[in-house]
Write an enzyme that holds these catalytic residues in place. Structure first.
Site, PDB file in Angstrom:
ATOM      1  N   GLY A  22      81.566  33.173  -3.026  1.00  0.00           N
ATOM      2  CA  GLY A  22      82.799  33.945  -2.842  1.00  0.00           C
ATOM      3  C   GLY A  22      83.837  33.111  -2.107  1.00  0.00           C
ATOM      4  NE  ARG A  64      78.535  34.993  -5.045  1.00  0.00           N
ATOM      5  CZ  ARG A  64      79.559  35.796  -4.779  1.00  0.00           C
ATOM      6  NH1 ARG A  64      80.186  36.412  -5.752  1.00  0.00           N
ATOM      7  NH2 ARG A  64      79.932  36.018  -3.542  1.00  0.00           N
ATOM      8  CG  ASP A 106      74.114  34.071   2.121  1.00  0.00           C
ATOM      9  OD1 ASP A 106      75.023  33.986   1.270  1.00  0.00           O
ATOM     10  OD2 ASP A 106      73.593  35.144   2.446  1.00  0.00           O
ATOM     11  CB  THR A 108      81.170  33.358   3.791  1.00  0.00           C
ATOM     12  OG1 THR A 108      81.001  34.786   3.671  1.00  0.00           O
ATOM     13  CG2 THR A 108      80.396  32.901   5.013  1.00  0.00           C
ATOM     14  CG  ASP A 168      80.257  38.454   3.949  1.00  0.00           C
ATOM     15  OD1 ASP A 168      81.339  39.055   3.791  1.00  0.00           O
ATOM     16  OD2 ASP A 168      79.360  38.434   3.088  1.00  0.00           O
ATOM     17  CG  ASP A 188      76.790  36.250   6.201  1.00  0.00           C
ATOM     18  OD1 ASP A 188      77.457  35.201   6.079  1.00  0.00           O
ATOM     19  OD2 ASP A 188      76.321  36.859   5.226  1.00  0.00           O
ATOM     20  NE  ARG A 211      77.079  39.523  -0.607  1.00  0.00           N
ATOM     21  CZ  ARG A 211      77.035  38.399  -1.287  1.00  0.00           C
ATOM     22  NH1 ARG A 211      76.526  38.378  -2.477  1.00  0.00           N
ATOM     23  NH2 ARG A 211      77.509  37.278  -0.758  1.00  0.00           N
TER      24      ARG A 211
HETATM   25  O1  F6P Z   1      80.112  37.038   0.563  1.00  0.00           O
HETATM   26  C1  F6P Z   1      81.429  37.366   0.529  1.00  0.00           C
HETATM   27  C2  F6P Z   1      81.663  38.660  -0.200  1.00  0.00           C
HETATM   28  O2  F6P Z   1      83.052  38.875  -0.174  1.00  0.00           O
HETATM   29  C3  F6P Z   1      80.909  39.874   0.332  1.00  0.00           C
HETATM   30  O3  F6P Z   1      81.473  40.428   1.464  1.00  0.00           O
HETATM   31  C4  F6P Z   1      80.943  40.776  -0.871  1.00  0.00           C
HETATM   32  O4  F6P Z   1      79.881  41.674  -0.870  1.00  0.00           O
HETATM   33  C5  F6P Z   1      80.808  39.835  -2.008  1.00  0.00           C
HETATM   34  O5  F6P Z   1      81.282  38.576  -1.547  1.00  0.00           O
HETATM   35  C6  F6P Z   1      81.524  40.245  -3.266  1.00  0.00           C
HETATM   36  O6  F6P Z   1      81.455  39.196  -4.149  1.00  0.00           O
HETATM   37  P1  F6P Z   1      81.978  39.093  -5.642  1.00  0.00           P
HETATM   38  O7  F6P Z   1      82.919  40.196  -5.887  1.00  0.00           O
HETATM   39  O8  F6P Z   1      82.603  37.753  -5.723  1.00  0.00           O
HETATM   40  O9  F6P Z   1      80.767  39.186  -6.485  1.00  0.00           O
END
Ligand code: F6P
Length: 323
Positions: A11, A72, A103, A126, A128, A130, A172
């Site tokens: 992301g 991804r 991660d 990120t 997040d 995290d 997440r």
């Molecule tokens: O990891 C970053 C993040 O924005 C999370 O907070 C979210 O759950 C996820 O990516 C959404 O990702 P995408 O819409 O790119 O699949």
């Protein structure tokens, strides 16, 4: 080491561009050739690899998203995919890799290093926040401020109509965004995956708010909360409080875009240089982070597996100030 490559993966996060700029310019300053890989690991497998100059990263420090694009990659999860990626790096003579991501990105980087031995340094990118081994990750501060701006606006309308709003923010597996924008936005309740808040707790809090003459309430929900998403929680609560007017707002991907804050630009710039210098100093299979305002390198596996708990002090603060 004479040639390195940089990629962004997973992301995207505001500040990734500032970080790419920093990696490229730090590498050039230290007499390295530097290559940009487009579309993360997918681009590495396909050989979407391009030599970068100083001007390649001009005028991007302030831009959200990532000029290198992101993905991804499913193929990189396979041994054959990683082998192809390594062959591409060999073809270009690349001896070190900087991966900016979260991660998933570091899980891939760690396996890649184990299988092929190429020095890899991760940079935490990120929203997040995290990852263990850095107090803050790139994009987190911008995402919090974006969410906060939205919460302030929602509060205006919630107040005019005496409504309860459930506002869902990203994260997440982590409540970092929720806690920060919840405290900053004066939320009545903040629901995060790290702590358990029952539906009964929510009902009691909303009743208490009304008893103490509050006419509107804001509940900030991290998307990974164990009670479900904001819609699901609102539905469960509404059954018990039919007299309250409730609305749900999911902030979604606006949190991932926009101009990075000063804090994110500076963090990105510092970590870019730290990654390049780390590679030159023999660091491998680590994440460059900042803890207590100092650069530290943490093993990639530790960065992704060790949890970074939300400070108790923040949780306590939330409870006290939302009376
Ligand atoms: O990891 C970053 C993040 O924005 C999370 O907070 C979210 O759950 C996820 O990516 C959404 O990702 P995408 O819409 O790119 O699949």
């Amino acid at each position: 080491m004479k040639k390195i490559a940089v990629l962004t993966s997973g992301g995207d996060a505001p500040g990734m561009n500032a970080c790419v700029r920093s990696v490229v310019r730090s590498a050039l300053y230290l007499d390295l050739e530097v290559y940009g890989v487009r579309y993360g690991y997918d681009g590495m497998i396909k050989g979407d690899i391009h030599k970068m100059k100083s001007y390649s990263v001009s005028n991007i420090i302030q831009r959200g998203g990532t000029i290198l694009k992101s993905a991804r990659s499913k193929d990189f999860m396979t041994k054959e995919g990683r082998k192809k990626a390594f062959e591409q790096l060999k073809y270009y003579g690349i001896e070190g890799l900087v991966t900016i991501g979260g991660d998933g990105t570091f899980t891939g980087a760690n396996i890649f290093y184990q299988e092929h031995g190429i020095p890899v340094i991760g940079i935490p990118g990120t929203i997040d926040n995290d990852l263990y081994g850095s107090d803050f990750t790139i994009g987190f501060d911008t995402a919090v401020n974006t969410a906060l701006d939205a919460i302030d606006k929602i509060r205006d309308t919630a107040n005019s109509h005496d409504r309860v709003f459930f506002i869902e923010v990203m994260g997440r597996h982590s409540g970092y965004i929720a806690i920060q924008c919840g405290i900053g936005g004066g939320a009545e309740l903040i629901m995060v995956p790290e702590t358990s808040t029952t539906i009964e707790d929510v009902i009691n809090k909303l009743k208490k708010d009304r008893d103490s003459q509050k006419t509107s309430s804001i509940v900030v929900v991290a998307e990974g909360d164990e009670q479900g998403n904001a819609h699901e929680i609102a539905e469960k609560v509404k059954v018990h409080l039919p007299e309250m007017d409730m609305r749900v707002s999911t902030l979604g991907h606006i949190q991932r875009g926009g101009e990075p804050t000063a804090r994110d630009r500076i963090l990105s710039s510092r970590l870019g240089l730290a990654a390049v210098e780390g590679l030159l100093n023999g660091q491998k299979n680590v994440m460059a982070g900042i803890v207590d305002n100092k650069i530290v390198y943490t093993n990639l596996k530790v960065a992704i597996s060790k949890s970074k708990p939300i400070q108790d002090e923040l949780l306590r603060l939330t409870e006290i100030l939302s009376m």
